[in-house]
Scaffold this active site. Structure first.
Site, PDB file in Angstrom:
ATOM      1  N   ILE A   1       0.858  -1.205   0.000  1.00 20.34           N
ATOM      2  CA  ILE A   1       0.000   0.000   0.000  1.00 20.34           C
ATOM      3  C   ILE A   1       0.886   1.244   0.000  1.00 20.34           C
ATOM      4  O   ILE A   1       0.622   2.212  -0.708  1.00 20.34           O
ATOM      5  CB  ILE A   1      -0.961  -0.010   1.219  1.00 20.34           C
ATOM      6  CG1 ILE A   1      -2.046  -1.081   1.015  1.00 20.34           C
ATOM      7  CG2 ILE A   1      -1.607   1.363   1.426  1.00 20.34           C
ATOM      8  CD1 ILE A   1      -3.049  -1.209   2.153  1.00 20.34           C
TER       9      ILE A   1
ATOM     10  N   TRP B   1       2.344   1.738  -3.394  1.00 20.19           N
ATOM     11  CA  TRP B   1       1.310   2.199  -4.331  1.00 20.19           C
ATOM     12  C   TRP B   1       1.266   3.725  -4.380  1.00 20.19           C
ATOM     13  O   TRP B   1       1.036   4.327  -5.421  1.00 20.19           O
ATOM     14  CB  TRP B   1      -0.061   1.653  -3.904  1.00 20.19           C
ATOM     15  CG  TRP B   1      -1.181   2.149  -4.769  1.00 20.19           C
ATOM     16  CD1 TRP B   1      -1.656   1.585  -5.908  1.00 20.19           C
ATOM     17  CD2 TRP B   1      -1.954   3.353  -4.580  1.00 20.19           C
ATOM     18  NE1 TRP B   1      -2.669   2.340  -6.433  1.00 20.19           N
ATOM     19  CE2 TRP B   1      -2.873   3.427  -5.635  1.00 20.19           C
ATOM     20  CE3 TRP B   1      -1.956   4.358  -3.621  1.00 20.19           C
ATOM     21  CZ2 TRP B   1      -3.793   4.465  -5.768  1.00 20.19           C
ATOM     22  CZ3 TRP B   1      -2.861   5.404  -3.747  1.00 20.19           C
ATOM     23  CH2 TRP B   1      -3.761   5.443  -4.802  1.00 20.19           C
ATOM     24  N   HIS B   2       1.526   4.354  -3.211  1.00 22.54           N
ATOM     25  CA  HIS B   2       1.418   5.810  -3.155  1.00 22.54           C
ATOM     26  C   HIS B   2       2.493   6.518  -3.979  1.00 22.54           C
ATOM     27  O   HIS B   2       2.271   7.644  -4.432  1.00 22.54           O
ATOM     28  CB  HIS B   2       1.495   6.295  -1.707  1.00 22.54           C
ATOM     29  CG  HIS B   2       0.202   6.098  -0.977  1.00 22.54           C
ATOM     30  ND1 HIS B   2      -0.093   4.937  -0.303  1.00 22.54           N
ATOM     31  CD2 HIS B   2      -0.889   6.885  -0.866  1.00 22.54           C
ATOM     32  CE1 HIS B   2      -1.304   5.041   0.217  1.00 22.54           C
ATOM     33  NE2 HIS B   2      -1.812   6.203  -0.114  1.00 22.54           N
ATOM     34  N   GLY B   3       3.627   5.888  -4.141  1.00 20.99           N
ATOM     35  CA  GLY B   3       4.632   6.566  -4.950  1.00 20.99           C
ATOM     36  C   GLY B   3       5.983   5.920  -4.860  1.00 20.99           C
ATOM     37  O   GLY B   3       6.242   5.061  -4.010  1.00 20.99           O
TER      38      GLY B   3
ATOM     39  N   PHE C   1      -0.423  10.404  -7.313  1.00 22.78           N
ATOM     40  CA  PHE C   1      -0.286   8.975  -7.058  1.00 22.78           C
ATOM     41  C   PHE C   1      -0.887   8.167  -8.203  1.00 22.78           C
ATOM     42  O   PHE C   1      -1.018   6.996  -8.162  1.00 22.78           O
ATOM     43  CB  PHE C   1      -0.942   8.590  -5.736  1.00 22.78           C
ATOM     44  CG  PHE C   1      -0.371   9.366  -4.553  1.00 22.78           C
ATOM     45  CD1 PHE C   1       0.979   9.679  -4.516  1.00 22.78           C
ATOM     46  CD2 PHE C   1      -1.167   9.777  -3.517  1.00 22.78           C
ATOM     47  CE1 PHE C   1       1.508  10.398  -3.454  1.00 22.78           C
ATOM     48  CE2 PHE C   1      -0.645  10.486  -2.449  1.00 22.78           C
ATOM     49  CZ  PHE C   1       0.691  10.803  -2.417  1.00 22.78           C
TER      50      PHE C   1
END
Lengths: 484, 302
Positions: A324, A327-329, A484
């Protein structure tokens, strides 16, 4: 085209009229119009990436049909992995390529080796993380026979590119949105009115709270080295609020816009600042993403590690939350952020209370217990401290910031670099928290059924409209989750 | 289906119309929309729209130098052409280059006059002027209220800008005069030496070149006026050299593109008491300068 721009207001007004007055009653035309509108909306930002979006739709549409038609399990697996690989490869290339290259160069440097690899100047296509996840869940659900593939390409393309949720979610599951796209839609006055109220609430959160917080916090984060710790603490508090107001404001607008068009899309936030613990927080924050990872990453991992007992569960959760974070960056800060949040689950796992909801978890009445208040406050403080990692540009900056934050100057009088709308922002934050606390059994804070008479409700709506018009900051910033 | 949607639209309008009325009232009360970073520019452009200033044949353009030093009364009395001074505080040559394309389109002038000095060549162009340049003509000419929504600024900012504006009298032809020292400006700051040239100066020379080329292509006569500078400013050899080099550079650019270059740097005529700062003349000084310019332009402007 930001939801908050004049161009979008014009776009949605024209779209709404044509959608209901001209194409209403004809499902095929309505869907085709949604698809056209979504492509225009996306091309407004950068038309070149429209080919990527359309390409992703086309590939996954045909793969979905072939997976469902095929009786050969090996071939079905091959098709599924082809789709997953293509989706992830485009995500890896556009979002993570430079991160991998620079990490590789740094690793070589540790071993005193020179790596002659260059990073590329890659523009991140807007919404790629969101629409790719939609296509991945589509293929996975077809493979596991949870859904049938869409046979109408317009329906599938509209599902992937549905403009209210295209740029920053919510990440709708195929069975939620595709089913609605296949059903005849009739204008529902109450749904549309509720959508308008949710848009208004989203605008209030985004413009009055998030953007004003940004104007206050950005200068503090930019000059954190020379400011007292009390200022940094104030900035961290405001940034936590900003992140929530920005993203949940966007989600409110997206859900509201979908309601105007007769759709019910996935709820993304459930008043997360009243969470009683970190696991409770993740049940309330960016719900569509957390659920996606729970279904497609955590659950398979949990099954895989089931023989290892609590250690297996801890491992599955840690991997899930690290993913997770990634996923944000493409930054180590996000990896640390995700990993830390995974670690916050460990006490609950060890106590065996991971899936138990606390009795007071909802803070449902005025008789708010002291324990619930302490729990919510402690969770909020923990969040504030981890959002420093989320906000920082590098790990070095994270540790430097913590070093500055936990210093004696925390007791100094704080300095605000930018003073525009400070009092208004703090009052608006108090109003938001108060309204959401009162309305937490509702979908959003403006579902004010308690006020029966229209003039009373209208007064609140006008109050919000004029607060937005009066107190927007000098610059309206992009939504944080766009990157994102 | 039609009934509920009509009801919905009606109710939505019930909320939108008061907001629109509110903005119209705000506009009529003089709380102008914020278009660019320059309060004066926004007010002038609003004035241009309100008074239907169009088809200006003798168009003055520039920064505060053109605004204050080109005396409107003298210009109007001496030339029969329709005249307007579009100058505004702080405009750089780069800004003028961009703005002129829009102003030429609306006015089709025969002559463009630009009074300038070295402070017009020190900064990069301000992108906020693009908000005005890129706006469609309907918005600029007929419905400026739309700027409230195109470049949204909070009502709080609009009100604050109105009350923080330095009161300035602009005459009917867009000019203004400097009769006393501006308040709130430290006299030392007012007389300090600007750093010149800066790293943006070459960009502004390029803009002057582009502007001259554009006007030549449009068959518009470009008149570049080099205004006087206070004698005390050029009291060192170095500063004198810098100024003279700048004059030569401007002259060569303008004349190479068929423009007229006029230089009024004359410390014998423009003595220090006529100045309010290093390069802004007081009203008396501007009258003398304008009469000198007129005398020279009589040979050019028919």
């Amino acid at each position: 085209m930001l939801f908050t721009s004049a161009a979008f207001v014009f776009f949605i007004a024209v779209f709404f009229m044509l959608y209901w007055y001209v194409f209403g009653g004809n499902l095929k035309l309505q869907n085709l119009f949604i698809l056209t509108g979504s492509f225009v909306f996306y091309a407004w930002w950068d038309w070149r990436f429209l080919f990527l979006l359309a390409g992703s739709c086309t590939v996954n549409y045909f793969l979905g049909i072939r997976i469902a038609e095929s009786k050969n399990e090996k071939y079905r697996n091959f098709l599924l992995w082809t789709g997953l690989s293509l989706g992830l490869a485009s995500l890896l290339f556009f979002k993570y390529f430079n991160f991998f290259v620079s990490s590789l160069i740094s690793t070589f440097r540790v071993f005193h080796l020179q790596a002659d690899i260059h990073t590329l100047n890659i523009t991140l296509p807007l919404g790629i993380s969101f629409y790719t996840f939609k296509t991945l869940s589509y293929l996975l659900d077809i493979k596991s026979e949870k859904i049938r593939p869409a046979t109408d390409w317009v329906v599938f393309y509209s599902y992937v590119s549905f403009f209210p949720a295209l740029l920053s979610g919510p990440i709708d599951r195929p069975k939620t949105l595709i089913l609605q796209l296949q059903q005849k839609r009739v204008f529902d006055y109450h749904q549309a009115s509720d959508g308008m109220r949710q848009i208004l609430w989203g605008l209030f959160k985004k413009i009055v709270i998030a953007d004003n917080c940004a104007a206050l916090t950005n200068p503090i984060f930019d000059h954190y080295k020379v400011l007292p710790a009390s200022s940094l603490l104030f900035a961290v508090f405001l940034f936590t609020i900003q992140l929530y107001a920005d993203f949940s404001g966007y989600s409110d607008m997206a859900i509201g816009l979908a309601s105007l068009l007769g759709f019910k899309i996935t709820r993304n936030f459930n008043f997360p600042f009243f969470a009683q613990s970190i696991p409770d927080f993740w049940r309330r924050w960016h719900i569509s993403l957390t659920n996606w990872f729970t279904d497609y990453v955590f659950t398979p991992l949990n099954i895989y590690f089931r023989n290892y007992g609590k250690a297996g569960l801890i491992l599955a959760i840690s991997i899930n939350f690290t993913a997770i974070g990634i996923w944000h960056g493409a930054n180590w800060t996000f990896i640390l952020f995700g990993f830390l949040h995974g670690c916050f689950f460990i006490p609950s796992i060890l106590r065996g209370s991971i899936n138990k909801k606390k009795k007071n978890a909802g803070l449902t009445s005025w008789s708010l217990s002291l324990k619930a208040f302490i729990n919510a406050s402690a969770t909020f403080i923990l969040l504030m401290l981890t959002f420093i990692i989320f906000r920082a540009n590098s790990l070095a900056q994270v540790f430097d910031f913590y070093h500055k934050l936990f210093s004696p100057s925390i007791f100094y009088r704080f300095t605000i670099v930018e003073k525009i709308n400070t009092t208004t922002t703090l009052i608006a934050i108090a109003i938001m928290l108060w309204a959401e606390w009162l309305q937490q059994d509702k979908q959003h804070a403006l579902q004010i059924d308690a006020i029966k008479r229209f003039p009373g409700r209208a007064l609140i709506y006008f109050g919000l409209i004029f607060t937005i018009l009066f107190f927007s900051p000098p610059t309206i910033t992009d939504f944080i989750y766009f990157k994102f | 289906m039609k009934k509920p949607i009509n009801r919905f639209l009606l109710k939505t309008l019930l909320f939108i119309i008061p907001v629109l009325i509110f903005f119209e009232v705000l506009f009529r009360l003089g709380f102008a929309p914020i278009v660019t970073d320059s309060t004066l520019f926004d007010l002038k452009m609003l004035g241009v729209q309100k008074h239907h200033v169009k088809n200006v044949k003798l168009l003055a353009m520039g920064s505060s130098i053109t605004l204050y030093e080109l005396n409107s009364d003298s210009m109007v009395k001496n030339f029969k052409l329709r005249y307007y001074n579009f100058a505004s505080w702080g405009l750089q040559i780069g800004d003028m280059n961009r703005l002129l394309t829009s102003l030429v389109k609306t006015n089709q002038p025969e002559y463009v006059i630009l009074c300038s000095s070295f402070p017009d060549f020190v900064s990069p162009p301000n992108n906020s002027y693009l908000n005005y340049i890129n706006a469609n003509s309907y918005m600029k000419d007929s419905f400026p209220e739309l700027f409230y929504f195109k470049n949204y600024n909070s009502i709080h900012q609009i009100i604050r800008r109105k009350f923080n504006t330095y009161p300035l009298y602009i005459d009917s032809w867009g000019g203004a005069s400097l009769s006393d020292k501006l308040r709130n400006i430290n006299s030392e700051k007012w007389n300090e030496h600007d750093i010149f040239p800066t790293r943006y100066t070459p960009g502004n020379y390029a803009a002057l070149d582009s502007l001259s080329t554009f006007l030549r292509n449009q068959k518009i006569k470009f008149i570049f006026v080099q205004v006087p500078v206070k004698k005390s400013y050029t009291n060192t050899d170095r500063s004198k050299h810098i100024i003279l080099t700048h004059f030569d550079k401007c002259k060569s650019i303008v004349e190479a593109k068929g423009g007229i270059y006029l230089n009024y740097y004359n410390t014998a005529i423009f003595t220090d008491h006529l100045f309010i700062d290093q390069y802004h003349l007081q009203q008396a000084g501007s009258v003398i300068l304008t009469s000198e310019i007129i005398a020279d332009l009589k040979k050019v402007i028919k």
